[in-house]
Scaffold this motif. Structure first.
Motif, PDB file in Angstrom:
ATOM      1  N   LEU A 249       0.810  -1.216   0.000  1.00 54.78           N
ATOM      2  CA  LEU A 249       0.000   0.000   0.000  1.00 54.78           C
ATOM      3  C   LEU A 249       0.844   1.266   0.000  1.00 54.78           C
ATOM      4  O   LEU A 249       0.578   2.196  -0.752  1.00 54.78           O
ATOM      5  N   SER A 250       1.870   1.334   0.854  1.00 52.66           N
ATOM      6  CA  SER A 250       2.565   2.596   1.108  1.00 52.66           C
ATOM      7  C   SER A 250       3.852   2.776   0.316  1.00 52.66           C
ATOM      8  O   SER A 250       4.516   3.797   0.463  1.00 52.66           O
ATOM      9  N   LEU A 251       4.192   1.832  -0.542  1.00 51.09           N
ATOM     10  CA  LEU A 251       5.500   1.831  -1.201  1.00 51.09           C
ATOM     11  C   LEU A 251       5.766   3.139  -1.951  1.00 51.09           C
ATOM     12  O   LEU A 251       5.079   3.477  -2.919  1.00 51.09           O
ATOM     13  N   GLY A 252       6.766   3.883  -1.491  1.00 54.27           N
ATOM     14  CA  GLY A 252       7.193   5.096  -2.166  1.00 54.27           C
ATOM     15  C   GLY A 252       6.261   6.287  -2.036  1.00 54.27           C
ATOM     16  O   GLY A 252       6.431   7.276  -2.762  1.00 54.27           O
ATOM     17  N   LEU A 253       5.301   6.227  -1.122  1.00 53.60           N
ATOM     18  CA  LEU A 253       4.304   7.287  -1.023  1.00 53.60           C
ATOM     19  C   LEU A 253       4.492   8.144   0.231  1.00 53.60           C
ATOM     20  O   LEU A 253       4.990   7.667   1.249  1.00 53.60           O
ATOM     21  N   ALA A 254       4.042   9.390   0.139  1.00 58.90           N
ATOM     22  CA  ALA A 254       4.116  10.311   1.276  1.00 58.90           C
ATOM     23  C   ALA A 254       3.118   9.890   2.352  1.00 58.90           C
ATOM     24  O   ALA A 254       2.064   9.327   2.049  1.00 58.90           O
TER      25      ALA A 254
ATOM     26  N   THR B 228     -10.312   1.139   5.204  1.00 59.16           N
ATOM     27  CA  THR B 228     -11.234   1.045   6.345  1.00 59.16           C
ATOM     28  C   THR B 228     -12.679   1.155   5.871  1.00 59.16           C
ATOM     29  O   THR B 228     -13.562   0.410   6.329  1.00 59.16           O
ATOM     30  N   LEU B 229     -12.924   2.063   4.922  1.00 58.14           N
ATOM     31  CA  LEU B 229     -14.258   2.215   4.344  1.00 58.14           C
ATOM     32  C   LEU B 229     -14.695   0.929   3.641  1.00 58.14           C
ATOM     33  O   LEU B 229     -15.851   0.502   3.750  1.00 58.14           O
ATOM     34  N   ALA B 230     -13.766   0.307   2.928  1.00 57.94           N
ATOM     35  CA  ALA B 230     -14.080  -0.948   2.232  1.00 57.94           C
ATOM     36  C   ALA B 230     -14.531  -2.013   3.227  1.00 57.94           C
ATOM     37  O   ALA B 230     -15.525  -2.707   3.006  1.00 57.94           O
ATOM     38  N   ALA B 231     -13.791  -2.152   4.322  1.00 55.45           N
ATOM     39  CA  ALA B 231     -14.153  -3.152   5.328  1.00 55.45           C
ATOM     40  C   ALA B 231     -15.509  -2.840   5.956  1.00 55.45           C
ATOM     41  O   ALA B 231     -16.319  -3.743   6.200  1.00 55.45           O
ATOM     42  N   GLU B 232     -15.771  -1.567   6.203  1.00 53.24           N
ATOM     43  CA  GLU B 232     -17.062  -1.175   6.768  1.00 53.24           C
ATOM     44  C   GLU B 232     -18.202  -1.474   5.802  1.00 53.24           C
ATOM     45  O   GLU B 232     -19.343  -1.687   6.215  1.00 53.24           O
ATOM     46  N   ASP B 233     -17.888  -1.502   4.507  1.00 52.94           N
ATOM     47  CA  ASP B 233     -18.878  -1.841   3.471  1.00 52.94           C
ATOM     48  C   ASP B 233     -19.060  -3.344   3.320  1.00 52.94           C
ATOM     49  O   ASP B 233     -19.827  -3.792   2.467  1.00 52.94           O
ATOM     50  N   GLY B 234     -18.295  -4.131   4.101  1.00 50.21           N
ATOM     51  CA  GLY B 234     -18.415  -5.580   4.047  1.00 50.21           C
ATOM     52  C   GLY B 234     -17.406  -6.275   3.158  1.00 50.21           C
ATOM     53  O   GLY B 234     -17.456  -7.496   2.983  1.00 50.21           O
ATOM     54  N   ILE B 235     -16.479  -5.502   2.584  1.00 49.03           N
ATOM     55  CA  ILE B 235     -15.445  -6.090   1.737  1.00 49.03           C
ATOM     56  C   ILE B 235     -14.318  -6.630   2.610  1.00 49.03           C
ATOM     57  O   ILE B 235     -13.854  -5.953   3.526  1.00 49.03           O
ATOM     58  N   GLY B 236     -13.882  -7.837   2.318  1.00 44.12           N
ATOM     59  CA  GLY B 236     -12.711  -8.380   2.995  1.00 44.12           C
ATOM     60  C   GLY B 236     -11.451  -7.832   2.347  1.00 44.12           C
ATOM     61  O   GLY B 236     -11.381  -7.692   1.124  1.00 44.12           O
ATOM     62  N   VAL B 237     -10.459  -7.479   3.143  1.00 40.20           N
ATOM     63  CA  VAL B 237      -9.221  -6.891   2.631  1.00 40.20           C
ATOM     64  C   VAL B 237      -8.028  -7.712   3.116  1.00 40.20           C
ATOM     65  O   VAL B 237      -7.943  -8.035   4.308  1.00 40.20           O
ATOM     66  N   LEU B 238      -7.131  -8.046   2.181  1.00 40.54           N
ATOM     67  CA  LEU B 238      -5.838  -8.618   2.553  1.00 40.54           C
ATOM     68  C   LEU B 238      -4.774  -7.603   2.168  1.00 40.54           C
ATOM     69  O   LEU B 238      -4.614  -7.268   0.990  1.00 40.54           O
ATOM     70  N   LEU B 239      -4.055  -7.099   3.153  1.00 39.49           N
ATOM     71  CA  LEU B 239      -3.063  -6.055   2.957  1.00 39.49           C
ATOM     72  C   LEU B 239      -1.659  -6.620   3.141  1.00 39.49           C
ATOM     73  O   LEU B 239      -1.360  -7.220   4.174  1.00 39.49           O
ATOM     74  N   ILE B 240      -0.818  -6.418   2.127  1.00 39.57           N
ATOM     75  CA  ILE B 240       0.603  -6.752   2.220  1.00 39.57           C
ATOM     76  C   ILE B 240       1.332  -5.424   2.330  1.00 39.57           C
ATOM     77  O   ILE B 240       1.172  -4.544   1.475  1.00 39.57           O
ATOM     78  N   GLU B 241       2.101  -5.244   3.375  1.00 46.54           N
ATOM     79  CA  GLU B 241       2.640  -3.923   3.679  1.00 46.54           C
ATOM     80  C   GLU B 241       4.014  -4.056   4.330  1.00 46.54           C
ATOM     81  O   GLU B 241       4.213  -4.876   5.228  1.00 46.54           O
TER      82      GLU B 241
END
Length: 235
Positions: A161-166, A178-191
């Motif tokens: 998610l954060s690679l090279g970003l401010a 966070t909004l996606a999860a609140e909408d019922g979407i499952g999220v897998l984050l590699i960070e």
């Protein structure tokens, strides 16, 4: 609804890189996959998204088997991938990049999709006619994430998610997850930044040499950092 991974084995270049891993991703929850470089994170997400073949094991979305399907077929069944590297169609406008995600839908659905994308990332509306290749890295990542949202997925896989970003851009992207999860979407984050990932996710997986060595609450890793530290040192 969940993604269930059972005894997944992946080989790359004749070498086994995933050794029968198993875990479950729940809808409406942010999970994070952590581990050192070479631990097997990229192979895991590519196998889940259909980008590379599996040697054995199964990946299921609810009752639907995803194992063996192409990346496009996996996406159509509800698993959207946001790959590492802020990838966009550089010669096309921001608006056209977003419309690619809803080409198969009617005019009203496309219009609603654009409105939804601009509601999530208002920064993109002012640049809707701008060439996507001229955007900043953070803006390109917003386009990539908006495309995933417009696919109306049941699950999103977000690689680095954060690679090279401010930091300010990362906060905006984190808010969208966070909004996606609140909408019922499952999220897998590699960070790469464990503190950021553990602050967003309620569920954590830690990989070490192609195996899952921790599967539990993110809070546990925050209170027992030696678990994560040991996995990074092991590589």
């Amino acid at each position: 609804m969940s993604i269930t991974v059972e005894n997944l084995v992946v080989e790359r270049g004749g070498k086994k890189v995933l050794h029968g891993i198993s875990f479950t991703l729940a809808a409406g929850r942010i999970s994070t996959l952590l581990g050192a470089n070479g631990a097997g994170k990229s192979s895991t997400v590519m196998a889940l998204s259909g980008a590379i073949p599996t040697a054995s094991g199964t990946v299921r979305l609810g009752d639907v088997t995803l194992t063996g399907l192409s990346a496009d077929a996996v996406r159509r069944r509800g698993v959207a991938m946001v790959p590492e590297g802020h990838r966009v169609l550089g010669q096309m406008s921001v608006e056209d990049n977003l419309l690619v995600a809803v080409l198969e839908r009617g005019v009203n659905a496309r219009r609603e999709g654009l409105s939804r994308a601009f509601a999530i990332f208002p920064e993109l509306e002012a640049r809707r006619h701008q060439r996507a290749g001229d955007l900043s890295g953070g803006q390109k990542q917003m386009v990539a994430m908006a495309q995933a949202f417009l696919a109306r997925p049941r699950f999103m896989i977000v690689d680095e998610l954060s690679l090279g970003l401010a930091p300010t851009v990362v906060r905006r992207l984190a808010e969208a997850l966070t909004l996606a999860a609140e909408d019922g979407i499952g999220v897998l984050l590699i960070e790469q930044f464990a503190n950021l990932a553990l602050g967003l996710a309620s569920h954590a997986l830690v990989m070490e040499r192609g195996r899952i060595v921790f599967d539990g609450a993110s809070e546990t890793l925050r209170h027992q950092p030696d678990i994560l530290h040991g996995a990074y040192l092991a590589e």
